[in-house]
Design a protein around this motif. Structure first.
Motif, mmCIF file in Angstrom:
data_model
loop_
_atom_site.group_PDB
_atom_site.id
_atom_site.type_symbol
_atom_site.label_atom_id
_atom_site.label_comp_id
_atom_site.label_asym_id
_atom_site.label_seq_id
_atom_site.Cartn_x
_atom_site.Cartn_y
_atom_site.Cartn_z
ATOM 1 N N PRO A 14 -10.614 -12.353 9.165
ATOM 2 C CA PRO A 14 -10.415 -11.177 10.019
ATOM 3 C C PRO A 14 -9.461 -10.196 9.335
ATOM 4 C CG PRO A 14 -10.214 -13.195 11.305
ATOM 5 C CD PRO A 14 -10.288 -13.608 9.855
ATOM 6 N N THR A 17 -12.456 -7.043 6.415
ATOM 7 C CA THR A 17 -13.449 -5.991 6.586
ATOM 8 C C THR A 17 -13.132 -5.287 7.894
ATOM 9 O OG1 THR A 17 -15.022 -7.501 7.644
ATOM 10 C CG2 THR A 17 -15.235 -7.195 5.260
ATOM 11 N N LEU A 18 -13.316 -3.992 7.930
ATOM 12 C CA LEU A 18 -12.924 -3.186 9.072
ATOM 13 C C LEU A 18 -14.125 -2.829 9.939
ATOM 14 C CD1 LEU A 18 -10.471 -0.765 7.233
ATOM 15 C CD2 LEU A 18 -9.934 -2.889 8.464
ATOM 16 N N TRP A 19 -13.860 -2.545 11.199
ATOM 17 C CA TRP A 19 -14.894 -2.020 12.083
ATOM 18 C C TRP A 19 -15.234 -0.612 11.617
ATOM 19 C CZ3 TRP A 19 -17.387 -5.048 15.357
ATOM 20 C CH2 TRP A 19 -16.776 -6.210 15.815
ATOM 21 N N ARG A 20 -16.517 -0.293 11.603
ATOM 22 C CA ARG A 20 -16.943 1.042 11.183
ATOM 23 C C ARG A 20 -18.004 1.574 12.137
ATOM 24 N NH1 ARG A 20 -21.820 0.236 8.955
ATOM 25 N NH2 ARG A 20 -22.289 -1.832 8.176
ATOM 26 N N TYR A 30 -19.498 -1.678 13.886
ATOM 27 C CA TYR A 30 -20.034 -2.767 13.070
ATOM 28 C C TYR A 30 -18.963 -3.284 12.124
ATOM 29 C CZ TYR A 30 -24.438 -0.778 14.675
ATOM 30 O OH TYR A 30 -25.466 -0.304 15.453
ATOM 31 N N ARG A 31 -18.935 -4.598 11.938
ATOM 32 C CA ARG A 31 -18.016 -5.207 10.977
ATOM 33 C C ARG A 31 -18.797 -6.141 10.069
ATOM 34 N NH1 ARG A 31 -14.394 -9.872 11.849
ATOM 35 N NH2 ARG A 31 -13.583 -10.160 9.780
ATOM 36 N N ASP A 32 -18.896 -5.780 8.797
ATOM 37 C CA ASP A 32 -19.624 -6.558 7.802
ATOM 38 C C ASP A 32 -18.901 -7.875 7.530
ATOM 39 O OD1 ASP A 32 -21.561 -7.017 5.696
ATOM 40 O OD2 ASP A 32 -19.944 -6.546 4.297
ATOM 41 N N GLN A 46 -23.287 -9.540 10.608
ATOM 42 C CA GLN A 46 -22.310 -8.543 11.016
ATOM 43 C C GLN A 46 -21.959 -8.747 12.477
ATOM 44 O OE1 GLN A 46 -24.056 -4.674 10.401
ATOM 45 N NE2 GLN A 46 -25.795 -5.077 11.716
ATOM 46 N N GLU A 112 -19.621 -7.928 22.515
ATOM 47 C CA GLU A 112 -19.519 -8.147 21.069
ATOM 48 C C GLU A 112 -20.457 -9.283 20.700
ATOM 49 O OE1 GLU A 112 -16.242 -9.669 17.818
ATOM 50 O OE2 GLU A 112 -15.534 -8.441 19.487
#
Length: 142
Positions: A14, A17-20, A30-32, A46, A112
């Motif tokens: 966690p 990668t960031l939420w985009r 989306y979070r890869d 994702q 989510e």
């Protein structure tokens, strides 16, 4: 025999990668999870979460994918799969068979889910729906 030359080990924590907001739908974030890169595009994993209240939903569509799994982590979402309304709640898993026509039309503010799709660059095709879709509910005032 397992092919270890086309995929790599991947471990994403966690915060790595960031939420985009740049994804299929502008009302989701989306979070890869690093799987597309590790599998050279064979699979994407994702996290998807609600970013704003549903207004029109996703519209009727189908995906050009060989495999598509949705595992609801938090909240709920209401889908139409063909002419069947389906409530997907936290803990539920849905395998969307290739080409199934569907419409995500309502979801909770805390929705989510984990989405796993192969191939990673799957296509989405808008289609005519087989039936009317219920209206989404209103979100509580913030």
């Amino acid at each position: 025999m397992l092919d270890t030359t086309t995929t790599r080990f991947s471990h994403v924590k966690p915060g790595q990668t960031l939420w985009r907001g740049e994804g299929l739908r502008d009302f989701f974030l989306y979070r890869d999870l690093g799987v597309a890169d590790a599998t050279n595009g064979q699979v994407i994993a994702q996290l998807v979460k609600a970013n704003s209240a549903p207004e029109k939903g996703t519209g009727w569509h189908r995906h050009e994918a060989q495999f598509h799994l949705v595992y609801m982590l938090k909240g709920w979402a209401r889908f139409m799969y063909g002419d069947q309304e389906t409530l997907v709640e936290a803990g539920d898993m849905v395998h969307q068979r290739p080409g199934i026509v569907h419409f995500l039309f309502d979801y909770s503010p805390d929705m989510e889910y984990l989405e796993i799709v192969g191939p990673a660059d799957f296509g989405t095709v808008d289609v005519e729906g087989p039936c009317p879709v219920p209206a989404p509910g209103a979100w509580p005032a913030a």
